[in-house]
Design a protein around this motif. Sequence first.
Motif, mmCIF file in Angstrom:
data_model
loop_
_atom_site.group_PDB
_atom_site.id
_atom_site.type_symbol
_atom_site.label_atom_id
_atom_site.label_comp_id
_atom_site.label_asym_id
_atom_site.label_seq_id
_atom_site.Cartn_x
_atom_site.Cartn_y
_atom_site.Cartn_z
ATOM 1 N N ARG A 62 0.606 -1.076 -0.370
ATOM 2 C CA ARG A 62 -0.476 0.017 -0.327
ATOM 3 C C ARG A 62 1.292 1.600 0.509
ATOM 4 O O ARG A 62 2.153 1.024 0.972
ATOM 5 N N GLY A 63 1.065 2.326 -1.072
ATOM 6 C CA GLY A 63 1.461 3.193 -1.407
ATOM 7 C C GLY A 63 2.698 2.931 -1.682
ATOM 8 O O GLY A 63 3.124 4.074 -2.145
ATOM 9 N N GLN A 64 2.662 1.608 -2.607
ATOM 10 C CA GLN A 64 4.044 2.075 -3.905
ATOM 11 C C GLN A 64 4.045 2.386 -4.471
ATOM 12 O O GLN A 64 2.389 2.643 -5.545
ATOM 13 N N VAL A 65 4.601 3.287 -5.372
ATOM 14 C CA VAL A 65 4.335 3.333 -7.033
ATOM 15 C C VAL A 65 4.028 2.611 -7.461
ATOM 16 O O VAL A 65 4.702 1.296 -7.770
ATOM 17 N N ILE A 66 3.463 2.713 -8.251
ATOM 18 C CA ILE A 66 2.642 1.039 -9.414
ATOM 19 C C ILE A 66 3.054 1.658 -11.232
ATOM 20 O O ILE A 66 3.051 0.480 -11.789
ATOM 21 N N ILE A 104 -5.522 -5.361 -8.949
ATOM 22 C CA ILE A 104 -4.677 -5.865 -7.515
ATOM 23 C C ILE A 104 -5.623 -7.191 -6.460
ATOM 24 O O ILE A 104 -6.965 -6.495 -6.452
ATOM 25 N N ARG A 105 -5.339 -8.123 -6.294
ATOM 26 C CA ARG A 105 -6.258 -8.747 -5.370
ATOM 27 C C ARG A 105 -5.318 -8.403 -3.922
ATOM 28 O O ARG A 105 -4.470 -8.509 -3.410
ATOM 29 N N ALA A 106 -6.419 -7.862 -3.374
ATOM 30 C CA ALA A 106 -6.136 -7.056 -1.577
ATOM 31 C C ALA A 106 -5.392 -8.597 -0.815
ATOM 32 O O ALA A 106 -6.032 -9.946 -0.980
ATOM 33 N N TYR A 107 -4.985 -8.275 -0.107
ATOM 34 C CA TYR A 107 -4.410 -9.339 0.405
ATOM 35 C C TYR A 107 -5.751 -9.201 1.977
ATOM 36 O O TYR A 107 -5.987 -7.655 2.168
ATOM 37 N N GLU A 108 -6.148 -10.234 2.213
ATOM 38 C CA GLU A 108 -7.439 -10.011 3.138
ATOM 39 C C GLU A 108 -6.841 -9.119 4.480
ATOM 40 O O GLU A 108 -7.612 -8.720 5.696
ATOM 41 N N ALA A 109 -5.497 -9.094 5.139
ATOM 42 C CA ALA A 109 -4.838 -9.157 6.083
ATOM 43 C C ALA A 109 -3.790 -7.001 6.259
ATOM 44 O O ALA A 109 -3.392 -7.316 6.128
ATOM 45 N N SER A 110 -4.662 -7.302 4.692
ATOM 46 C CA SER A 110 -4.074 -5.740 4.273
ATOM 47 C C SER A 110 -4.469 -4.864 5.353
ATOM 48 O O SER A 110 -5.464 -4.166 5.426
ATOM 49 N N SER A 111 -2.833 -4.325 6.074
ATOM 50 C CA SER A 111 -3.378 -3.100 6.956
ATOM 51 C C SER A 111 -3.718 -1.622 5.846
ATOM 52 O O SER A 111 -3.415 -1.559 4.658
ATOM 53 N N GLN A 112 -4.237 -0.882 7.217
ATOM 54 C CA GLN A 112 -4.321 0.108 6.602
ATOM 55 C C GLN A 112 -3.374 1.778 6.346
ATOM 56 O O GLN A 112 -3.365 3.003 5.648
ATOM 57 N N GLU A 113 -2.371 1.032 7.557
ATOM 58 C CA GLU A 113 -1.167 2.039 7.165
ATOM 59 C C GLU A 113 -0.429 1.923 6.121
ATOM 60 O O GLU A 113 -0.661 1.162 4.597
ATOM 61 N N VAL A 114 0.431 3.033 5.977
ATOM 62 C CA VAL A 114 1.056 3.906 4.059
ATOM 63 C C VAL A 114 2.380 2.835 4.124
ATOM 64 O O VAL A 114 3.071 3.610 5.103
ATOM 65 N N LEU A 115 2.353 1.620 4.152
ATOM 66 C CA LEU A 115 3.849 1.653 4.170
ATOM 67 C C LEU A 115 5.652 2.021 3.393
ATOM 68 O O LEU A 115 6.415 1.896 3.580
ATOM 69 N N TYR A 116 4.764 2.654 2.308
ATOM 70 C CA TYR A 116 5.799 3.899 1.997
ATOM 71 C C TYR A 116 5.564 5.476 2.131
ATOM 72 O O TYR A 116 4.861 6.312 2.935
ATOM 73 N N GLY A 117 7.246 6.203 1.860
ATOM 74 C CA GLY A 117 7.207 7.444 2.021
ATOM 75 C C GLY A 117 7.942 8.202 3.481
ATOM 76 O O GLY A 117 7.976 6.932 4.178
ATOM 77 N N GLU A 118 8.554 9.136 3.426
ATOM 78 C CA GLU A 118 8.690 9.812 4.824
ATOM 79 C C GLU A 118 8.785 11.196 5.089
ATOM 80 O O GLU A 118 8.063 11.707 4.017
ATOM 81 N N GLN A 119 8.917 10.958 6.262
ATOM 82 C CA GLN A 119 8.295 12.846 6.926
ATOM 83 C C GLN A 119 9.796 13.623 5.882
ATOM 84 O O GLN A 119 11.179 13.109 6.106
ATOM 85 N N SER A 285 5.832 12.353 2.079
ATOM 86 C CA SER A 285 5.995 12.392 0.574
ATOM 87 C C SER A 285 5.298 10.721 0.343
ATOM 88 O O SER A 285 5.599 9.973 -0.367
ATOM 89 N N GLN A 286 4.110 10.998 1.052
ATOM 90 C CA GLN A 286 2.828 9.922 0.174
ATOM 91 C C GLN A 286 1.924 10.258 -0.590
ATOM 92 O O GLN A 286 1.524 10.999 -1.295
ATOM 93 N N GLY A 287 1.535 8.770 -1.710
ATOM 94 C CA GLY A 287 1.394 9.388 -3.309
ATOM 95 C C GLY A 287 -0.233 9.230 -2.394
ATOM 96 O O GLY A 287 -1.224 9.037 -1.071
ATOM 97 N N PHE A 288 -1.614 9.528 -3.559
ATOM 98 C CA PHE A 288 -2.566 9.884 -3.173
ATOM 99 C C PHE A 288 -3.403 7.768 -3.620
ATOM 100 O O PHE A 288 -3.805 8.663 -4.526
ATOM 101 N N ILE A 289 -3.968 7.818 -2.891
ATOM 102 C CA ILE A 289 -4.529 6.428 -2.487
ATOM 103 C C ILE A 289 -6.134 6.060 -2.814
ATOM 104 O O ILE A 289 -6.599 5.202 -2.661
ATOM 105 N N GLU A 290 -6.445 7.726 -2.110
ATOM 106 C CA GLU A 290 -7.576 7.153 -0.950
ATOM 107 C C GLU A 290 -8.495 8.384 -1.346
ATOM 108 O O GLU A 290 -7.849 9.681 -1.093
ATOM 109 N N ARG A 291 -9.666 8.104 -1.362
ATOM 110 C CA ARG A 291 -10.368 9.797 -1.603
ATOM 111 C C ARG A 291 -11.486 10.230 -0.633
ATOM 112 O O ARG A 291 -11.947 8.618 -0.914
#
Length: 446
Positions: A62-66, A104-119, A285-291
Amino acid sequence: MKILNFFRKPSFARGVHPLQHKETAQTAIRRMPFAPRLVVPMSQHVGKPSKPIVCAGQEVLRGQVIAVADGYLSVPAHAPVSGIVEAVDLRPTLSGEWLQSIVIRAYEASSQEVLYGEQIDVDLLSAEQIIQAVQDVGMVGLGGAAFPAHAKLAAPKDYPIEHLLVNGCECEPFLTADHRMMLEWPQHLVTGIQFAMKACGAKRALIGIENNKPDAIAAINNILPADSNISVHAVKTKYPQGAAEMLVKALLGREVPAGARSYQIGVVMHNVGTLAELGRLIPRSQGFIERVVTVAGPGVTKPGNYLVPIGTPLRFVLEQAGVTNESVEVILGGPMMGSAIASLDVPVTKAISGIVVFDRSAMEASQGNVHPCIKCGECVNACPKGLNPSMLGMLAARREYDVMAETYHLDGCFECGCCSYVCPSHIPLVQHFRVAKQVVRERQAA
Ligand code: SF4
Ligand code: SF4
């Protein structure tokens, strides 16, 4: 007379006052769960489609550039969920077109946490670096136009920008996503405005909000220092106050000349949602993935403002919002300017601010039978562009599209729907004008 001006709210001539139906304004933004499968189209914006950089079978987080931007007028896309890429191929979209998409087939346990980006320390960024950061976020205008946000901020150097206008009107009935963002994310909004001002060089920012949202006006005013170069302005609640030209007129008392862009009069305009999201995402520095999407209307049992992952199927969104009846009419956007969609098996994209659901029989009853024009002039009195919709409608019925364009300024119509709304004969004027504009465009391109 001067005392009256104190009470008079800035606005524009003509327009209409449809029932507002803003019940979801009281509903806090709620996160929507992940659908089992998400479809991210490569073209969700004006300009060149994004270029996929993942392939079937690959794991994404989640959050990775695809997908990367393909040139200047393009934006990247990011994974809205962690999972496995099932396919990169053509899929149906809201416009009816089949477009290249990443499934994308979502992992059932996909976290809402965004795993990319840094302050990052945004104070250190130059104007050019902010513009690049806006493109990297994948941000487009969230008011519906989906124009890449970075390109709008980078006005040509010959046109110095004086004012950043921030559109918080949300004048369409039912829609309240912008209202909730102003209430819940005022600090993100102000941060986003500061980035945008630095990027485009504006000296002042004016936020225009309809005066039916006093809580939003207060929420932003409460966090602005007294000497701020950002100011909030209550404008009259009237449709289509949120149209760019109407807001320029209301806030600055100026007109954008026919055929010109707002930067040519020293103005850049952005929607509150776009800027609030930039204020939320750029420092991380996170991507726009939800609105935030308003789901409302008489056909919805759990109406509200939902934070929806991009690529979520519309059918899933409606199920979550309690739409169980298949016999519904689904309008994307508001009822005035939105359009009905034919299939629910298409994904939510970056430009979707609202989904309004009507019972189909109620919709048909409300439209009424079409009768001949009775020359009442109501449409002329309502048109905010000063056009003659009655004459345009008669020419459209005779398919005299070139006369409409050459003599009656068809290109000035921005399809606000005020004329159709007031017409006692229920003539679908705006639909006729859409068809006419399309035909004229095709003839000009031939
Ligand atoms: S849809 Fe076009 S013609 Fe009708 S009121 Fe709006 S701008 Fe005027
Ligand atoms: S509002 Fe309808 S009936 Fe009245 S003049 Fe316009 S098109 Fe004719």
